[in-house]
Design a protein around this motif. Structure first.
Motif, short mmCIF file in Angstrom:
data_model
loop_
_atom_site.label_atom_id
_atom_site.label_comp_id
_atom_site.label_asym_id
_atom_site.label_seq_id
_atom_site.Cartn_x
_atom_site.Cartn_y
_atom_site.Cartn_z
N UNK A 127 0.89 -1.17 0.02
CA UNK A 127 0.04 0.09 0.02
C UNK A 127 0.86 1.04 0.05
N UNK A 128 0.49 2.28 -0.78
CA UNK A 128 1.11 3.47 -0.65
C UNK A 128 0.69 4.48 0.41
N UNK A 129 1.68 4.76 1.13
CA UNK A 129 1.51 5.78 2.06
C UNK A 129 2.18 7.20 1.93
N UNK A 130 1.62 8.17 2.44
CA UNK A 130 2.18 9.42 2.16
C UNK A 130 2.11 10.57 3.40
N UNK A 131 3.30 10.99 3.94
CA UNK A 131 3.04 11.74 5.15
C UNK A 131 3.50 13.25 5.29
N UNK A 132 3.04 13.74 6.04
CA UNK A 132 3.17 15.33 6.07
C UNK A 132 3.52 15.67 7.73
N UNK A 133 4.41 16.43 8.07
CA UNK A 133 4.62 17.11 9.48
C UNK A 133 4.47 18.47 9.54
N UNK A 134 3.39 18.93 10.12
CA UNK A 134 3.32 20.29 10.29
C UNK A 134 3.83 20.84 11.78
N UNK A 135 4.68 21.89 12.08
CA UNK A 135 5.26 22.39 13.32
C UNK A 135 4.61 23.89 13.33
N UNK A 136 3.91 23.94 14.54
CA UNK A 136 3.46 25.14 14.91
C UNK A 136 4.06 25.67 16.05
N UNK A 137 5.06 26.67 15.83
CA UNK A 137 6.04 27.18 16.99
C UNK A 137 5.33 28.14 17.76
N UNK A 138 5.58 27.89 19.16
CA UNK A 138 4.98 28.76 20.20
C UNK A 138 5.91 29.08 21.15
N UNK A 139 6.74 30.21 21.29
CA UNK A 139 7.90 30.24 22.02
C UNK A 139 7.81 30.92 23.20
N UNK A 152 -0.57 14.46 -1.91
CA UNK A 152 -0.30 15.67 -1.55
C UNK A 152 -1.16 16.46 -1.18
N UNK A 153 -2.00 16.52 -2.13
CA UNK A 153 -3.49 17.54 -1.89
C UNK A 153 -4.43 17.16 -0.68
N UNK A 154 -4.36 15.97 -0.43
CA UNK A 154 -4.93 15.42 0.77
C UNK A 154 -4.43 15.89 2.06
N UNK A 155 -3.17 15.96 1.93
CA UNK A 155 -2.27 16.47 3.24
C UNK A 155 -2.66 17.91 3.38
N UNK A 156 -2.88 18.68 2.48
CA UNK A 156 -3.12 20.14 2.50
C UNK A 156 -4.65 20.35 2.92
N UNK A 157 -5.48 19.46 2.47
CA UNK A 157 -6.83 19.48 2.87
C UNK A 157 -7.07 18.98 4.31
N UNK A 158 -6.25 18.25 4.88
CA UNK A 158 -6.07 17.96 6.37
C UNK A 158 -5.67 19.50 7.27
N UNK A 159 -4.62 20.04 6.88
CA UNK A 159 -4.10 21.24 7.15
C UNK A 159 -5.60 22.35 7.45
N UNK A 160 -6.21 22.47 6.26
CA UNK A 160 -7.30 23.32 6.09
C UNK A 160 -8.11 23.02 7.37
N UNK A 161 -8.46 21.71 7.25
CA UNK A 161 -9.61 21.12 8.30
C UNK A 161 -9.16 21.41 9.67
N UNK A 162 -8.00 21.35 9.95
CA UNK A 162 -7.50 21.78 11.49
C UNK A 162 -7.15 23.13 11.46
N UNK A 163 -7.28 23.99 10.48
CA UNK A 163 -6.83 25.52 10.56
C UNK A 163 -5.52 25.40 10.96
N UNK A 164 -4.80 24.80 10.09
CA UNK A 164 -3.07 24.77 10.13
C UNK A 164 -2.47 25.79 9.40
N UNK A 165 -3.11 26.27 8.38
CA UNK A 165 -2.33 26.81 7.16
C UNK A 165 -2.15 28.35 7.85
#
Length: 571
Positions: free
Chosen positions: A442-454, A558-571
């Motif tokens: 099966x084909x897996x694709x991953x993305x990591x989003x870092x939100x920095x809060x100092x 790749x577009x699905x990863x971006x859609x996940x970001x939008x769903x969780x308001x991470x853009x």
């Protein structure tokens, strides 16, 4: 007690003149650094501590390091009464690491503990190996991994060569926090120090070769580009590649110079393509087949290979580990070594592809919390019952065999180069080999989003974000209904359709949430334990039957990863 009152305690005779002068400067200038330097104690976590260097309770310095080491010394005496206690110490290239290494050694020897101290920079995995090889009771490495230059850190290993785990970690923490600054013994005894030099490198490299290499195919025809990114592996990797028979190795000479300032990169993190830019540029000139870079303490590795367009592309940690794991298991199967009592190790934030790979080859896939200390614990827990083969996590870490009980770039690099050479000899690239694996599991694709809060406010924001994600569960992510929610803090698994909560007590509590959607998307939410970040690990998947399928479905995922970001308001 106010921040100012905490700072004023550092003006007493317990502290040296230089420290007192720096604290007084912070107070007199009313510097904003005063608040961040003293508002809390630098956390000594379950594996050690990491922080910005400077004066103060929330900084890494002579006194916070001394407190940690005195607490460790106290616990070692409790754990190994009436024995000669030995501790190995290594340090990376960071500013002050060498001085900190001697400071830590002095505190231990002042407590009657023998120290095996490396003469110069050495990678973290060599320290892990040395603890076992020299039969030490513990190990310490001074490193902040891939953090920015202003950071340093302190990691503790136990006598099995792995980072400390329960109950030892919690007991050490109690001793550390019970230690007052005026109780630290700083006056060391050099007679109790044994210096370790290059002779240990050869022993370590030989073990890497024995545990990581399977077949000698085309090693003299593989074009390798390597960079240590100013880190410690300048001492080991070129020597290991040469010893293993890889003759075409080009080094990024500017980055082979050890430096805690990491002058040629913004961040010495091989997870980031920019850190490997100079190596990739060199590969264009030398027609490199594989580009490899390591982080400052030499446990993480980044691998870039030629993609379907012939361009050098950095693989993510899951992709690299998928290739390495599949190849090892395939070799074990061909050698008749799989009996059904073997396992591989992974972590909760890592791709679920490893369950599929393990199932294909008839081995177990055990999963722990983030960090290789938990994979080390798996090895110890199942020693004599099940054989550990290899393990990895998404953050560019992998280990082959159990001779090192932490992620190990040296053994992993030798293995990766063997695979690349074998692929080239068979008319394909590592990238194409990865696609072949995806056709099987099966084909897996991953993305990591870092939100920095100092800073202090950032830490509070991260806590609030975790609370909100826990209390306001999303009904869907990127258009797919949420089917299951795992809460490792509450140790529960919620099946959304039935509203049934199951208990999950096989993994220790941790402030981590994982959402699974009906289409197989996985989103893990976790505050970083070492940096001021909240991390979102996203994994999406599909099935493919051919290279053409891969080409079509990659941009969709790749577009699905971006859609996940939008769903969780991470853009």
């Amino acid at each position: 007690m106010t921040t100012l009152e905490k700072a004023q305690l550092w003006l007493t005779d317990t502290f040296d003149t230089e420290t007192k002068e720096k604290v007084q400067q912070l107070i007199d200038s009313n510097s904003p650094d005063l608040e961040d330097s003293f508002y809390r104690e630098l956390e000594f976590g379950t594996g050690g501590m990491r922080g910005i260097m400077g004066v103060g309770t929330n900084r890494l310095n002579k006194y916070t390091l001394g407190q940690a080491t005195q607490g460790l010394a106290n616990y070692l005496h409790q754990s190994f009464p009436n024995q000669e206690i030995k501790v190995a110490i290594a340090y990376d290239v960071r500013n002050n690491s060498k001085e900190f290494g001697k400071l830590v050694a002095d505190v231990l020897t002042a407590n009657g503990i023998k120290v095996l101290l490396f003469k110069n920079h050495r990678p973290t995995p060599e320290l892990s190996f040395t603890v076992r090889d020299k039969k030490c009771n513990a190990g310490i490495v001074l490193t902040a991994s891939h953090n920015p230059p202003e950071y340093n850190g302190y990691k503790v290993y136990w006598n099995d060569g792995a980072q400390v785990v329960p109950p030892d970690d919690e007991n050490i923490i109690k001793e550390v926090y019970a230690t007052k600054f005026d109780a630290i013994k700083f006056d060391g005894n050099d007679d109790l120090i044994e210096w370790i030099g290059e002779e240990q490198d050869d022993v370590y490299i030989d073990a890497c070769m024995e545990n990581s290499l399977y077949q000698n195919v085309g090693r003299d025809n593989l074009n390798i580009v390597f960079t240590s990114i100013h880190g410690t592996t300048y001492t080991t990797i070129p020597k290991a590649l040469k010893k293993a028979g890889f003759t075409k190795v080009d080094l990024v000479t500017e980055q082979m110079i050890p430096s805690g300032n990491f002058p040629t990169v913004e961040s010495p993190n091989p997870e980031e393509p920019a850190a490997l830019e100079m190596a990739m540029d060199l590969a264009k000139i030398t027609n490199g087949d594989i580009v490899i870079g390591t982080d400052p303490d030499g446990d993480r590795l980044g691998i870039a290979v030629r993609n379907l367009d012939g361009n050098i592309e950095l693989l993510n940690g899951n992709q690299t580990n998928t290739i390495l794991t599949y190849y090892i298991l395939d070799q074990w199967k061909k050698q008749g070594r799989i009996t059904g009592k073997e396992f591989i190790g992974s972590t909760i934030v890592t791709s679920d592809v490893f369950f599929d790979v393990a199932e294909k080859f008839g081995v177990d896939c055990k999963v722990g919390l983030t960090g290789f200390k938990w994979i080390g614990k798996m090895i110890r827990d199942f020693e004599g019952q099940e054989k550990f083969i290899c393990g990895g996590e998404e953050s560019f870490g992998f280990m082959t065999g159990d001779f090192v009980r932490d992620k190990d770039s040296c053994g992993s690099i030798l293995l990766a180069c063997e695979i690349a050479a074998w692929c080239k000899a068979n008319g394909k690239t590592m990238y194409q080999y990865m696609i072949d694996i995806y056709k099987e599991v099966g084909m897996y694709y991953e993305g990591l989003i870092n939100v920095v809060k100092k800073g202090r406010e950032g830490a509070e924001e991260i806590q609030e974000m975790m609370k909100n994600f826990r209390e306001n569960l999303p009904k869907e992510i990127a258009g797919s209904p949420v089917a299951e929610v795992k809460d490792f803090k509450e140790q529960t698994c919620l099946v959304v359709a039935s509203n049934e909560k199951k208990v999950m007590d096989d993994i220790p509590k941790s402030n981590v949430l994982i959402y699974y959607t009906e289409d197989g998307t996985k989103v893990c939410v976790r505050p970083s334990g070492t940096e001021p970040k909240i991390k979102f690990y996203v994994s999406v998947k599909d099935s493919i039957n051919s290279e053409a399928d891969f080409i079509v479905k990659l941009p969709i995922l790749e577009k699905k990863i971006e859609a996940v970001k939008e769903s969780l308001n991470l853009n």
